[in-house]
Scaffold this motif. Structure first.
Motif, mmCIF file in Angstrom:
data_model
loop_
_atom_site.group_PDB
_atom_site.id
_atom_site.type_symbol
_atom_site.label_atom_id
_atom_site.label_comp_id
_atom_site.label_asym_id
_atom_site.label_seq_id
_atom_site.Cartn_x
_atom_site.Cartn_y
_atom_site.Cartn_z
ATOM 1 N N GLY A 56 3.013 20.835 4.526
ATOM 2 C CA GLY A 56 4.005 20.549 3.503
ATOM 3 C C GLY A 56 3.473 20.739 2.105
ATOM 4 N N ILE A 57 4.346 20.426 1.141
ATOM 5 C CA ILE A 57 4.002 20.578 -0.276
ATOM 6 C C ILE A 57 3.453 19.241 -0.784
ATOM 7 C CG2 ILE A 57 4.867 21.187 -2.568
ATOM 8 C CD1 ILE A 57 5.124 23.446 -0.526
ATOM 9 N N PRO A 58 2.221 19.218 -1.290
ATOM 10 C CA PRO A 58 1.687 17.947 -1.814
ATOM 11 C C PRO A 58 2.539 17.413 -2.968
ATOM 12 C CG PRO A 58 -0.073 19.551 -1.526
ATOM 13 C CD PRO A 58 1.218 20.298 -1.360
ATOM 14 N N ARG A 59 2.876 16.152 -2.912
ATOM 15 C CA ARG A 59 3.635 15.512 -3.991
ATOM 16 C C ARG A 59 3.500 13.991 -3.891
ATOM 17 N NH1 ARG A 59 8.631 13.272 -2.783
ATOM 18 N NH2 ARG A 59 9.475 13.699 -0.710
ATOM 19 N N GLU A 60 3.853 13.332 -4.973
ATOM 20 C CA GLU A 60 3.881 11.872 -4.952
ATOM 21 C C GLU A 60 5.092 11.393 -4.170
ATOM 22 O OE1 GLU A 60 2.974 9.502 -8.529
ATOM 23 O OE2 GLU A 60 2.718 11.430 -9.547
ATOM 24 N N GLU A 61 4.928 10.285 -3.455
ATOM 25 C CA GLU A 61 6.028 9.688 -2.706
ATOM 26 C C GLU A 61 5.990 8.177 -2.923
ATOM 27 O OE1 GLU A 61 8.851 9.417 -1.700
ATOM 28 O OE2 GLU A 61 9.028 10.431 0.248
ATOM 29 N N HIS A 62 7.115 7.545 -2.744
ATOM 30 C CA HIS A 62 7.241 6.104 -2.947
ATOM 31 C C HIS A 62 8.060 5.523 -1.801
ATOM 32 C CE1 HIS A 62 6.054 6.881 -7.175
ATOM 33 N NE2 HIS A 62 6.814 7.949 -7.027
ATOM 34 N N PHE A 63 7.537 4.522 -1.155
ATOM 35 C CA PHE A 63 8.292 3.814 -0.120
ATOM 36 C C PHE A 63 8.985 2.610 -0.750
ATOM 37 C CE2 PHE A 63 5.818 6.283 2.735
ATOM 38 C CZ PHE A 63 6.371 6.179 4.006
ATOM 39 N N ALA A 68 0.818 -1.216 0.000
ATOM 40 C CA ALA A 68 0.000 0.000 0.000
ATOM 41 C C ALA A 68 0.854 1.269 0.000
ATOM 42 C CB ALA A 68 -0.929 0.002 1.212
ATOM 43 N N LEU A 69 2.135 1.122 0.322
ATOM 44 C CA LEU A 69 3.017 2.290 0.385
ATOM 45 C C LEU A 69 3.868 2.468 -0.877
ATOM 46 C CD1 LEU A 69 4.285 2.087 4.091
ATOM 47 C CD2 LEU A 69 2.528 3.596 3.144
#
Length: 562
Positions: free
Chosen positions: A190-197, A176-177
């Motif tokens: 914060g600044i909205p952005r895509e992230e990837h774990f 899910a991450l």
């Protein structure tokens, strides 16, 4: 019929020696240790520095064929081989990776060996141990937090939020991450952005940790790590952010190697834990080099098959660390040979010598790979209780026909005694190599171009007919070379189940193409990651994860851990 004990039951029955006694058997004084309870310790900076002037022992690498999902017992053979060498009167130390909670809670289970060939205390090592993986996760995520805070507080470095390379990490499989959005909820969040774990074992922070020579080198590697590109498409490093000191602080204790023991009291240094299908799959350079100073023989392992862990050990770790291996043990099992011979997983318990013969082609390719490094080898057939006599006889016939040195290994059942034949064979081939003055040669030179390195690995190790780079990968290749990173070794992220990048192509596929979809410079680690096929940096849990079988009673005793 006597009950077959589980790994945890066997481990719990063991009478461990105080860790000070294990250290003493290695010639270490108590002052060299930082003790974690009775049976675990870290080795101090001082002793690591003192040992650097000592002569190196001989290094044996344990690898395998492409495995079944449950693994082929490579760590078990590593531990059993170390115990066998000790029984033969050799001064030996085992060097292993630390387990990740992803496999422990997922499908493979722990990484402490099994049966009567284990490193102990296995519950501690498989779970939180001395906290190293937590420290690596903390350092990784502190950097991620500092990047986002820098952007929030004015973005002095003009970081392009669409080109942030650094990912957050967690030491568990959590699909899910894989793709998330952060920074929601308004300006103050914060600044909205895509992230990837990614899983900690696949992170660049783990690779940096495992390839550092010492604390100073660790800080240097962290400092040069590229975390993003700015709006002018120029690389931004940790040094630019000014936080290399803080991140090194978080790792100052973790970088010290961990000392434990086997069930037979053989010293074992367990340190660092990168995956081999995604990352470079070897324990830390500090641990291996320290072990080589403490013993005449060091037995270590590299994850998954020789196409992954062994190739990365021999081309990345050995070239970066200046390490010279002396021999290789290639682990095979009847069940893996049958799987590569076309048998479905649910039918591996059925007697099938013909499938063993057909699947032998996979083992043959891994043997050819090790020969290319000019290293002597011995095949270790890791014996399972359910193996049929006819299948083993077919394996022996094939090895003898092709003049491949081999040993039937029964360390799961018999501990070190079950690895004596393998130990004797390895000592023999090491001696022969010294007599003939043959020695390890890497597959490629660091001065080769990235494309040449990819071609050599894919064609010579995997058996591919060609390598195909995506349009994106070609663009990234040009950027990597222009930035001056073309002399880095290559770390290919690829499925462990096949020699190809398609997990369904078992055995020894031919005429296939390796598709490289992305190239990522891991400047801190000092290699370029090439993503082949559909390889993910965050695995998922299976439908019935191992966690479902785990519990702890009112006395704190764990069950279901293996």
């Amino acid at each position: 019929m006597s009950k077959i004990l589980s790994d945890i039951e066997i481990a719990r029955m063991a009478r461990l020696k105080p860790i000070q006694e294990i250290a003493q058997s290695m010639g270490l004084k108590e002052e060299a240790l930082e003790v974690f309870g009775k049976y675990k310790a870290k080795l101090s900076y001082e002793i690591i520095e003192e040992l650097k002037t000592k002569k190196d022992g001989k290094l044996i690498l344990v690898t395998s064929i492409n495995p079944t999902p449950a693994g082929e017992g490579k760590s078990t053979v590593t531990v059993g081989l170390g115990d066998a060498l000790k029984q033969l009167g050799k001064n030996v130390v085992i060097a292993l990776r630390e387990p990740s909670l992803g496999p422990v809670m997922g499908i493979k289970g722990g990484a402490c060996g099994g049966g009567y060939a284990q490193v102990v205390p296995m519950e501690d090592i498989n779970l939180h141990f001395t906290g190293d993986l937590h420290a690596i996760s903390a350092a990784n995520n502190t950097l991620a937090s500092l990047i986002d805070n820098h952007i929030q507080q004015g973005n002095r470095l003009k970081i392009d939020t669409r080109k942030i390379l650094w990912k957050r990490a967690i030491d568990i499989n959590d699909r899910a991450l894989r793709h998330v959005v952060i920074g929601l909820g308004g300006k103050t969040n914060g600044i909205p952005r895509e992230e990837h774990f990614e899983i900690t074992a696949a992170s660049e922070m783990m690779a940096i940790f495992c390839l550092a020579d010492d604390l100073a080198d660790l800080k240097k590697r962290i400092s040069r790590t590229v975390i993003a590109y700015n709006i002018h498409n120029e690389p931004v490093t940790v040094k630019d952010l000014g936080v290399e000191g803080a991140l090194t602080v978080l790792l100052r204790d973790a970088i010290k190697p961990n000392l434990v023991q086997t069930l037979e009291h053989t010293p074992a240094i367990v340190h660092g834990g990168p995956f081999a299908n995604i990352a470079h799959g070897c324990n830390s350079i500090i641990a291996t080099k320290t072990a080589l100073k403490l013993a005449d023989y060091v037995v270590t392992e590299a994850g998954f098959g020789a196409d992954l862990g062994a190739e990365k050990f021999l081309d990345i770790k050995c070239q970066i660390g200046g390490i010279l291996p002396n021999a290789v043990a290639i682990v095979a099992t009847i069940r893996a040979l049958k799987m590569h011979g076309g048998v479905e997983l649910k039918d591996l318990h059925i007697n099938n010598p013909k499938a063993v013969r057909k699947g032998f082609a996979n083992l043959r390719k891994h043997v050819e790979t090790i020969k290319q490094y000019q290293l002597p080898f011995v095949i270790s057939l890791n014996h399972f209780v359910g193996d049929f006599k006819e299948e083993i006889e077919e394996f022996i016939r094939l090895c003898e026909y092709e003049n491949m040195p081999f040993a039937i290994t029964k360390v799961w059942e018999k501990g070190g005694q079950g690895g004596i034949e393998l130990a004797d064979q390895l000592l023999s081939v090491i001696h022969e190599a010294e007599e003939e003055r043959t020695s390890y040669q890497p597959l490629y030179s660091l001065s080769d171009s990235i494309e040449v390195k990819l071609e050599k690995i894919c064609k010579k190790v995997y058996g591919a007919s060609c390598v195909e780079l995506s349009i994106n990968a070609k663009k990234q290749l040009k950027e990597i070379e222009e930035a001056g990173w073309g002399n880095f070794p290559v770390c290919i992220a690829k499925t462990q189940y096949s020699l190809s990048d398609d997990p369904s192509k078992l055995g020894r596929p031919e005429g296939f193409t390796i598709s490289i979809r992305e190239l990522k410079p891991s400047v801190g680690a000092g290699f370029v990651v090439a993503y082949a096929g559909q390889m993910l940096t965050m695995p998922g849990l299976p439908k019935y994860p191992a966690a479902l079988n785990m519990d702890v009673n009112e006395n704190g005793q764990i069950k279901g851990l293996f």
